[in-house]
Design a protein around this motif. Structure first.
Motif, PDB file in Angstrom:
ATOM      1  N   ASP A 143      26.857 -15.888  -1.757  1.00 22.39           N
ATOM      2  CA  ASP A 143      27.974 -16.193  -0.854  1.00 22.39           C
ATOM      3  C   ASP A 143      27.506 -16.513   0.547  1.00 22.39           C
ATOM      4  OD1 ASP A 143      29.864 -15.699  -2.810  1.00 22.39           O
ATOM      5  OD2 ASP A 143      30.074 -13.599  -2.276  1.00 22.39           O
ATOM      6  N   ASN A 144      26.609 -15.724   1.047  1.00 22.79           N
ATOM      7  CA  ASN A 144      26.168 -15.828   2.432  1.00 22.79           C
ATOM      8  C   ASN A 144      24.730 -16.304   2.483  1.00 22.79           C
ATOM      9  OD1 ASN A 144      28.633 -14.678   3.427  1.00 22.79           O
ATOM     10  ND2 ASN A 144      27.891 -12.707   2.704  1.00 22.79           N
ATOM     11  N   GLY A 145      24.244 -16.489   3.692  1.00 21.89           N
ATOM     12  CA  GLY A 145      22.860 -16.870   3.858  1.00 21.89           C
ATOM     13  C   GLY A 145      21.917 -15.830   3.280  1.00 21.89           C
ATOM     14  N   VAL A 146      20.763 -16.274   2.900  1.00 21.88           N
ATOM     15  CA  VAL A 146      19.729 -15.391   2.368  1.00 21.88           C
ATOM     16  C   VAL A 146      18.864 -14.928   3.526  1.00 21.88           C
ATOM     17  CG1 VAL A 146      17.746 -15.256   0.814  1.00 21.88           C
ATOM     18  CG2 VAL A 146      19.745 -16.624   0.172  1.00 21.88           C
ATOM     19  N   GLY A 147      18.631 -13.613   3.624  1.00 24.51           N
ATOM     20  CA  GLY A 147      17.765 -13.070   4.664  1.00 24.51           C
ATOM     21  C   GLY A 147      16.310 -13.170   4.254  1.00 24.51           C
ATOM     22  N   PHE A 148      15.476 -13.665   5.155  1.00 24.39           N
ATOM     23  CA  PHE A 148      14.033 -13.769   4.924  1.00 24.39           C
ATOM     24  C   PHE A 148      13.349 -12.864   5.937  1.00 24.39           C
ATOM     25  CE2 PHE A 148      15.805 -17.631   3.449  1.00 24.39           C
ATOM     26  CZ  PHE A 148      14.916 -18.311   2.644  1.00 24.39           C
ATOM     27  N   SER A 149      12.373 -12.077   5.514  1.00 19.95           N
ATOM     28  CA  SER A 149      11.558 -11.328   6.461  1.00 19.95           C
ATOM     29  C   SER A 149      10.117 -11.308   5.949  1.00 19.95           C
ATOM     30  CB  SER A 149      12.088  -9.906   6.669  1.00 19.95           C
ATOM     31  OG  SER A 149      12.013  -9.156   5.487  1.00 19.95           O
ATOM     32  N   TYR A 150       9.194 -11.194   6.885  1.00 16.21           N
ATOM     33  CA  TYR A 150       7.768 -11.192   6.547  1.00 16.21           C
ATOM     34  C   TYR A 150       7.100 -10.066   7.319  1.00 16.21           C
ATOM     35  CZ  TYR A 150       8.992 -15.707   4.684  1.00 16.21           C
ATOM     36  OH  TYR A 150       9.601 -16.701   3.967  1.00 16.21           O
ATOM     37  N   GLU A 151       6.243  -9.333   6.636  1.00 15.38           N
ATOM     38  CA  GLU A 151       5.613  -8.163   7.243  1.00 15.38           C
ATOM     39  C   GLU A 151       4.130  -8.134   6.893  1.00 15.38           C
ATOM     40  OE1 GLU A 151       6.125  -3.294   7.074  1.00 15.38           O
ATOM     41  OE2 GLU A 151       7.425  -4.550   5.874  1.00 15.38           O
ATOM     42  N   ASP A 152       3.314  -7.846   7.897  1.00 18.33           N
ATOM     43  CA  ASP A 152       1.881  -7.647   7.659  1.00 18.33           C
ATOM     44  C   ASP A 152       1.673  -6.254   7.082  1.00 18.33           C
ATOM     45  OD1 ASP A 152       1.550 -10.113   8.845  1.00 18.33           O
ATOM     46  OD2 ASP A 152       0.797  -9.310  10.737  1.00 18.33           O
ATOM     47  N   LEU A 153       0.734  -6.127   6.176  1.00 14.74           N
ATOM     48  CA  LEU A 153       0.386  -4.819   5.615  1.00 14.74           C
ATOM     49  C   LEU A 153      -0.925  -4.349   6.230  1.00 14.74           C
ATOM     50  CD1 LEU A 153       1.171  -5.353   1.827  1.00 14.74           C
ATOM     51  CD2 LEU A 153       2.628  -4.349   3.586  1.00 14.74           C
ATOM     52  N   ASP A 154      -0.884  -3.193   6.879  1.00 11.22           N
ATOM     53  CA  ASP A 154      -2.069  -2.620   7.503  1.00 11.22           C
ATOM     54  C   ASP A 154      -2.725  -1.603   6.577  1.00 11.22           C
ATOM     55  OD1 ASP A 154      -1.502  -4.111   9.754  1.00 11.22           O
ATOM     56  OD2 ASP A 154      -0.544  -2.460  10.823  1.00 11.22           O
ATOM     57  N   ALA A 155      -4.035  -1.486   6.665  1.00 12.66           N
ATOM     58  CA  ALA A 155      -4.774  -0.489   5.893  1.00 12.66           C
ATOM     59  C   ALA A 155      -4.393   0.910   6.375  1.00 12.66           C
ATOM     60  CB  ALA A 155      -6.278  -0.714   6.047  1.00 12.66           C
ATOM     61  N   SER A 156      -4.553   1.882   5.505  1.00 14.09           N
ATOM     62  CA  SER A 156      -4.174   3.260   5.853  1.00 14.09           C
ATOM     63  C   SER A 156      -5.020   3.825   6.998  1.00 14.09           C
ATOM     64  CB  SER A 156      -4.283   4.169   4.627  1.00 14.09           C
ATOM     65  OG  SER A 156      -5.607   4.164   4.131  1.00 14.09           O
ATOM     66  N   ASP A 157      -6.213   3.301   7.208  1.00 14.36           N
ATOM     67  CA  ASP A 157      -7.036   3.805   8.311  1.00 14.36           C
ATOM     68  C   ASP A 157      -6.815   3.034   9.613  1.00 14.36           C
ATOM     69  OD1 ASP A 157      -8.245   1.671   7.049  1.00 14.36           O
ATOM     70  OD2 ASP A 157     -10.272   2.427   7.250  1.00 14.36           O
ATOM     71  N   SER A 158      -5.780   2.176   9.672  1.00 20.00           N
ATOM     72  CA  SER A 158      -5.380   1.554  10.944  1.00 20.00           C
ATOM     73  C   SER A 158      -4.709   2.622  11.794  1.00 20.00           C
ATOM     74  CB  SER A 158      -4.377   0.425  10.701  1.00 20.00           C
ATOM     75  OG  SER A 158      -4.965  -0.648  10.034  1.00 20.00           O
ATOM     76  N   GLY A 159      -4.758   2.462  13.077  1.00 17.87           N
ATOM     77  CA  GLY A 159      -4.076   3.403  13.962  1.00 17.87           C
ATOM     78  C   GLY A 159      -4.749   3.492  15.316  1.00 17.87           C
ATOM     79  N   ARG A 160      -4.219   4.364  16.124  1.00 18.29           N
ATOM     80  CA  ARG A 160      -4.731   4.540  17.486  1.00 18.29           C
ATOM     81  C   ARG A 160      -5.830   5.604  17.517  1.00 18.29           C
ATOM     82  NH1 ARG A 160      -1.867   1.526  20.799  1.00 18.29           N
ATOM     83  NH2 ARG A 160       0.208   0.914  20.132  1.00 18.29           N
ATOM     84  N   ASP A 161      -6.825   5.343  18.325  1.00 21.30           N
ATOM     85  CA  ASP A 161      -7.868   6.346  18.492  1.00 21.30           C
ATOM     86  C   ASP A 161      -7.448   7.350  19.569  1.00 21.30           C
ATOM     87  OD1 ASP A 161      -8.358   5.136  20.970  1.00 21.30           O
ATOM     88  OD2 ASP A 161     -10.136   4.060  20.273  1.00 21.30           O
ATOM     89  N   GLU A 162      -8.334   8.286  19.901  1.00 19.52           N
ATOM     90  CA  GLU A 162      -7.982   9.350  20.847  1.00 19.52           C
ATOM     91  C   GLU A 162      -7.707   8.845  22.262  1.00 19.52           C
ATOM     92  OE1 GLU A 162     -11.948   8.708  19.822  1.00 19.52           O
ATOM     93  OE2 GLU A 162     -10.689   9.805  18.464  1.00 19.52           O
TER      94      GLU A 162
END
Length: 125
Positions: free
Chosen positions: A20-39
């Motif tokens: 009925d309505n427009g189709v929503g499109f989204s795209y997401e990057d997948l990060d590794a589990s050891d990604s993150g901020r250091d101290e």
């Protein structure tokens, strides 16, 4: 007469019903589990995959026959081939390996065999 089909979106080569309505499109990057901020607070990002697609479909009301057709496309397969417009050129079709993990709908009128609020997401594997 049922809902029209569209060749813009196909499951295993078969056209989906036009939503009925427009189709929503989204795209997401997948990060590794050891990604993150250091101290010190610096982000260290390790991307496993870029721009994994997700498409959201909604049908306000749908007949029992049309619901059965749509469900037959998915046929309890863990994964399927999904043909859709390319994210860089909507005039070009591409096919991705995808899955549907959930869908929602409400039984609107049992006597007439009508459903409403049929919604689902298709997610790239």
């Amino acid at each position: 007469m049922g809902r029209p089909k569209t060749d813009l979106f196909k499951i295993n080569g078969k056209p989906m019903l036009a939503p009925d309505n427009g189709v929503g499109f989204s795209y997401e990057d997948l990060d590794a589990s050891d990604s993150g901020r250091d101290e010190s607070g610096i982000m260290h990002r390790i991307v496993v995959r870029y721009k994994v697609g997700k498409w959201s479909f909604e049908f306000g009301s749908i007949s029992e026959a049309d619901r059965q057709y749509m469900e037959s496309l998915f046929a309890d397969n863990a994964e399927f081939e999904f043909t859709h417009p390319d994210r860089n050129n909507a005039g070009t079709a591409v096919t991705s390996r995808c899955y549907r993990s959930k869908y929602d709908l409400s039984w609107y009128n049992a006597k007439k065999g009508m459903w409403q609020n049929y919604k689902f997401n298709i997610v790239e594997c």
